[in-house]
Design a protein around this motif. Structure first.
Motif, mmCIF file in Angstrom:
data_model
loop_
_atom_site.group_PDB
_atom_site.id
_atom_site.type_symbol
_atom_site.label_atom_id
_atom_site.label_comp_id
_atom_site.label_asym_id
_atom_site.label_seq_id
_atom_site.Cartn_x
_atom_site.Cartn_y
_atom_site.Cartn_z
ATOM 1 N N ARG A 37 -47.900 23.575 -13.843
ATOM 2 C CA ARG A 37 -48.656 24.386 -13.105
ATOM 3 C C ARG A 37 -50.038 23.799 -12.546
ATOM 4 N NH1 ARG A 37 -47.353 27.814 -17.203
ATOM 5 N NH2 ARG A 37 -49.373 27.833 -18.350
ATOM 6 N N LEU A 38 -50.417 22.949 -13.391
ATOM 7 C CA LEU A 38 -51.611 22.067 -12.816
ATOM 8 C C LEU A 38 -51.319 21.139 -11.430
ATOM 9 C CD1 LEU A 38 -54.528 20.802 -13.103
ATOM 10 C CD2 LEU A 38 -53.423 19.147 -14.868
ATOM 11 N N LEU A 39 -49.966 20.584 -11.434
ATOM 12 C CA LEU A 39 -49.743 19.671 -10.280
ATOM 13 C C LEU A 39 -49.319 20.426 -9.015
ATOM 14 C CD1 LEU A 39 -47.463 16.918 -12.407
ATOM 15 C CD2 LEU A 39 -49.682 16.665 -10.929
ATOM 16 N N GLY A 40 -49.278 21.772 -9.185
ATOM 17 C CA GLY A 40 -49.127 22.720 -7.902
ATOM 18 C C GLY A 40 -50.270 23.171 -7.512
ATOM 19 N N ASP A 41 -51.484 22.782 -8.015
ATOM 20 C CA ASP A 41 -52.816 23.394 -7.819
ATOM 21 C C ASP A 41 -53.152 22.572 -6.607
ATOM 22 O OD1 ASP A 41 -55.462 24.400 -7.634
ATOM 23 O OD2 ASP A 41 -55.684 24.358 -9.739
ATOM 24 N N PRO A 42 -53.545 22.998 -5.341
ATOM 25 C CA PRO A 42 -54.321 22.193 -4.216
ATOM 26 C C PRO A 42 -55.371 21.691 -4.869
ATOM 27 C CG PRO A 42 -54.032 24.600 -3.812
ATOM 28 C CD PRO A 42 -53.279 24.551 -5.157
ATOM 29 N N ARG A 43 -56.105 22.318 -5.582
ATOM 30 C CA ARG A 43 -57.496 21.646 -5.764
ATOM 31 C C ARG A 43 -57.371 20.501 -6.597
ATOM 32 N NH1 ARG A 43 -59.700 26.781 -8.879
ATOM 33 N NH2 ARG A 43 -57.642 26.675 -9.862
ATOM 34 N N LEU A 44 -56.145 19.843 -7.205
ATOM 35 C CA LEU A 44 -56.344 18.689 -8.209
ATOM 36 C C LEU A 44 -56.524 17.515 -7.321
ATOM 37 C CD1 LEU A 44 -55.527 17.942 -11.156
ATOM 38 C CD2 LEU A 44 -53.235 17.849 -10.284
ATOM 39 N N GLU A 45 -57.288 16.728 -7.731
ATOM 40 C CA GLU A 45 -57.775 15.660 -6.881
ATOM 41 C C GLU A 45 -56.720 14.584 -7.352
ATOM 42 O OE1 GLU A 45 -61.352 14.230 -8.740
ATOM 43 O OE2 GLU A 45 -62.531 15.830 -7.822
ATOM 44 N N PRO A 46 -56.249 13.597 -6.336
ATOM 45 C CA PRO A 46 -55.302 12.516 -6.492
ATOM 46 C C PRO A 46 -55.440 12.062 -7.556
ATOM 47 C CG PRO A 46 -56.058 12.919 -4.094
ATOM 48 C CD PRO A 46 -56.940 13.726 -4.849
ATOM 49 N N ALA A 47 -56.421 11.102 -8.048
ATOM 50 C CA ALA A 47 -56.589 10.505 -9.017
ATOM 51 C C ALA A 47 -56.194 11.317 -10.355
ATOM 52 C CB ALA A 47 -57.879 10.014 -9.235
ATOM 53 N N ARG A 48 -56.646 12.707 -10.672
ATOM 54 C CA ARG A 48 -56.333 13.354 -11.666
ATOM 55 C C ARG A 48 -54.801 13.717 -11.622
ATOM 56 N NH1 ARG A 48 -59.944 15.747 -15.092
ATOM 57 N NH2 ARG A 48 -61.895 15.594 -14.688
ATOM 58 N N CYS A 73 -43.483 9.476 -13.980
ATOM 59 C CA CYS A 73 -44.197 8.294 -14.207
ATOM 60 C C CYS A 73 -44.466 7.562 -12.692
ATOM 61 C CB CYS A 73 -44.134 7.543 -15.223
ATOM 62 S SG CYS A 73 -44.154 8.166 -16.692
ATOM 63 N N ILE A 74 -42.900 7.469 -11.911
ATOM 64 C CA ILE A 74 -43.108 6.828 -10.391
ATOM 65 C C ILE A 74 -43.960 7.741 -9.685
ATOM 66 C CG2 ILE A 74 -41.727 6.383 -8.635
ATOM 67 C CD1 ILE A 74 -39.554 5.724 -10.781
ATOM 68 N N GLU A 75 -44.161 8.677 -9.815
ATOM 69 C CA GLU A 75 -44.827 9.712 -8.872
ATOM 70 C C GLU A 75 -46.488 9.073 -9.306
ATOM 71 O OE1 GLU A 75 -44.606 11.766 -6.487
ATOM 72 O OE2 GLU A 75 -42.416 12.038 -6.623
ATOM 73 N N ALA A 76 -46.551 9.184 -10.400
ATOM 74 C CA ALA A 76 -48.112 8.835 -11.135
ATOM 75 C C ALA A 76 -48.659 7.204 -10.170
ATOM 76 C CB ALA A 76 -48.320 8.536 -12.462
ATOM 77 N N VAL A 77 -47.618 6.450 -10.383
ATOM 78 C CA VAL A 77 -47.728 5.049 -9.718
ATOM 79 C C VAL A 77 -47.934 5.109 -8.330
ATOM 80 C CG1 VAL A 77 -46.583 2.762 -9.480
ATOM 81 C CG2 VAL A 77 -46.712 3.674 -11.641
ATOM 82 N N LEU A 78 -47.071 6.029 -7.672
ATOM 83 C CA LEU A 78 -47.414 5.975 -6.302
ATOM 84 C C LEU A 78 -48.678 6.449 -6.056
ATOM 85 C CD1 LEU A 78 -43.849 7.615 -4.974
ATOM 86 C CD2 LEU A 78 -44.653 5.338 -4.611
ATOM 87 N N ARG A 79 -49.258 7.433 -6.658
ATOM 88 C CA ARG A 79 -50.816 7.688 -6.431
ATOM 89 C C ARG A 79 -51.749 6.910 -6.797
ATOM 90 N NH1 ARG A 79 -47.233 11.755 -6.605
ATOM 91 N NH2 ARG A 79 -47.512 13.660 -5.348
ATOM 92 N N ARG A 80 -51.386 6.145 -8.054
ATOM 93 C CA ARG A 80 -52.280 5.183 -8.328
ATOM 94 C C ARG A 80 -51.698 3.915 -8.967
ATOM 95 N NH1 ARG A 80 -57.165 6.154 -12.352
ATOM 96 N NH2 ARG A 80 -57.015 3.890 -12.358
ATOM 97 N N PRO A 81 -51.339 3.106 -8.197
ATOM 98 C CA PRO A 81 -50.428 1.747 -8.189
ATOM 99 C C PRO A 81 -51.330 0.877 -9.556
ATOM 100 C CG PRO A 81 -50.890 2.012 -5.942
ATOM 101 C CD PRO A 81 -51.649 3.111 -6.483
ATOM 102 N N ASP A 82 -52.601 1.259 -10.079
ATOM 103 C CA ASP A 82 -53.115 0.380 -10.954
ATOM 104 C C ASP A 82 -53.045 1.299 -12.268
ATOM 105 O OD1 ASP A 82 -54.953 2.307 -10.152
ATOM 106 O OD2 ASP A 82 -56.753 1.127 -10.119
ATOM 107 N N LEU A 83 -52.278 2.176 -12.340
ATOM 108 C CA LEU A 83 -52.296 3.026 -13.557
ATOM 109 C C LEU A 83 -51.610 2.454 -14.545
ATOM 110 C CD1 LEU A 83 -53.618 5.826 -14.855
ATOM 111 C CD2 LEU A 83 -51.581 7.090 -13.901
#
Length: 477
Positions: A37-48, A73-83
């Motif tokens: 649900r959180l990831l479907g929220d348009p207010r969520l910042e890319p880093a979060r 996890c790949i979706e996470a890396v696409l948004r933040r390659p240094d995570l």
């Protein structure tokens, strides 16, 4: 129970806090629902969003859904390659699913990005264990413990590595973290009386509570006479029903119960697998306790003469453990230790052996799938471990994978040959084909992960030798 639906106006930071709370308390399915649900929220910042995807992947991993976990996890890396956390999660998922080299690459990336992140070292250690480099694994686990000394998963994994290396004093102390290690999903017994931590118990009643698998109970019940020697007036063992009849005849056991007794019936309690630490048992005292079990007389009488008569070697066989499909970590371990009965065809072809199945559970259905194999199967009439013990005592040899049955055979003093997976179990230690726990046990280890053929061939050669000896012993003088 599913998580309650979050209101539409829930702030992203509040939703993240809810998901993390669920995640950290082991309610992974509920956490995934909140992450979704959180990831479907348009207010969520890319880093979060990157952190949410990484955490979601970690929760999916715990639920035994590796493909979805890696994708998250790949979706996470696409948004933040240094995570670094995302790479550490990917490493853990790859390791658990049989890709240790790829796991090492991912964990190395995590370590380069965040040298202080303990999860990367933990996953890397497990990958090195899968590759057979146990010394490196121990070093990495010690590093993880330095970074996160209070983290139960770290302490539990370090405990098993220390025990594998025979470092009992340190290992058993660290093993006390098992109750909080979420991957084990253990429930600490709700005993209201004080826990026994080696204080004076002279004249007192001690309740010993079994835990984990049947094999663990069969292995460590040997310690009861050592407890009684401390002066306990009575020792009561709480165990599951399949073990009750067998353990009731154990030296030092005054009573066996299958439910927690009333608090006024005992003075102290202790988890069974804490006894090694509480008693301070040294390795050189272990073998002196075996054999330590015997089947009850009524079971012996019931099973006397029921096995087919034979002039050859009578051998029991067990080839699979409990798959525990509802427990992701245990199911993975079982998939590595068990094998199809068809893989044991070279053994079944050895002449002069009368085979007896000791297999319970779904794998027993494989008995009808091996052409030409004559295996007597008494297990449909077996009601508990007392029955199994009465059968095993009539055998010359037991051959099996690492299950409760091989512990039973060892505890009874019956010769037992164990087919052990490449990554091994801490209780079998390293670089040996015998066991400190059972004088009659021999280990036949895998040379490579997943490849049982060489180990089975070594067992076949030894079996041929045993048959020849058996024939020689039967010759008239």
């Amino acid at each position: 129970m599913s998580a309650p639906a979050a209101p539409d106006d829930t702030a992203p930071e509040d939703a993240m806090a809810t998901a993390l709370r669920l995640h950290r308390t082991g309610r992974w399915a509920q956490a995934v629902a909140v992450y979704d649900r959180l990831l479907g929220d348009p207010r969520l910042e890319p880093a979060r969003a990157a952190h949410a995807y990484a955490n979601r992947g970690a929760a999916l991993r715990r639920l035994g859904r590796p493909d979805e976990a890696v994708a998250s996890c790949i979706e996470a890396v696409l948004r933040r390659p240094d995570l670094a956390e995302a790479y550490a999660n990917i490493g853990a998922i790859l390791q658990e699913n049989g890709h240790p080299l790829a796991a090492l690459d991912a964990c190395s990336r995590a370590g380069a990005l965040s040298p202080g992140l303990y999860t990367g070292y933990l996953a890397m250690a497990n990958a090195h264990q899968d590759c057979g480099d146990h010394a490196r694994a121990l070093t990495l686990l010690q590093r993880a413990a330095t970074l996160a000394p209070a983290m139960p998963s770290v302490r539990y994994n370090l405990a098993e590595a220390l025990l594998l290396h025979g470092r009992f004093a340190e290992g058993w102390l660290a093993y006390e973290a098992r109750w909080q290690a979420q991957e084990l999903a253990l429930t600490r017994p709700a005993c209201p009386k004080p826990e026994w931590t080696a204080q004076d118990i002279a004249g007192k009643t001690l309740l010993v509570v079994e835990e984990q698998g049947f094999g663990d109970t069969l292995q460590f019940i040997r310690l009861i006479p050592l407890v009684k020697a401390r002066g306990a007036r009575r020792v009561v063992v709480r165990c599951r029903a399949p073990l009750a009849r067998l353990l009731a005849g154990m030296e030092g056991v005054d009573a066996v119960v299958t439910a927690l007794p009333q608090p006024d019936s005992y003075d102290f309690w202790v988890p069974l697998m804490s006894l090694m630490q509480r008693l301070g048992v040294a390795p050189d005292r272990i073998q002196a306790t075996a054999p330590y079990l015997r089947p009850p007389q009524e079971a012996v009488a019931h099973w006397a003469g029921t096995l087919p008569a034979t002039g050859g070697l009578r051998a029991g066989l067990v080839w699979a453990g409990d798959p525990r499909l509802g427990h992701a970590a245990a199911s993975r371990t079982d998939s590595r230790r068990s094998l199809p009965l068809a893989r044991l065809a070279p053994l079944l072809a050895v002449e002069g052996v009368s085979w007896v199945s000791l297999q319970k559970g779904p794998a027993a259905a494989q008995l009808g799938q091996v052409n030409g194999a004559a295996i007597f199967d008494p297990m449909a009439e077996v009601t508990d471990f007392a029955d199994t013990a009465a059968i095993v005592r009539q055998l010359d040899l037991v051959i099996g994978v690492d299950t409760a049955v091989v512990h039973l055979a060892g505890a009874l003093g019956v010769p037992v040959w164990v087919l052990s997976r490449f990554s091994g179990c801490w209780r079998w230690q390293l670089d040996r084909d015998d066991s400190p726990w059972y004088p009659t046990l021999r280990l036949f280890r895998q040379d490579r992960p997943g490849d049982w053929a060489p180990a089975v061939e070594r067992v076949r050669e030894e079996l041929l030798h045993a048959v020849r000896l058996s024939r020689h012993d039967r010759r008239p003088a």
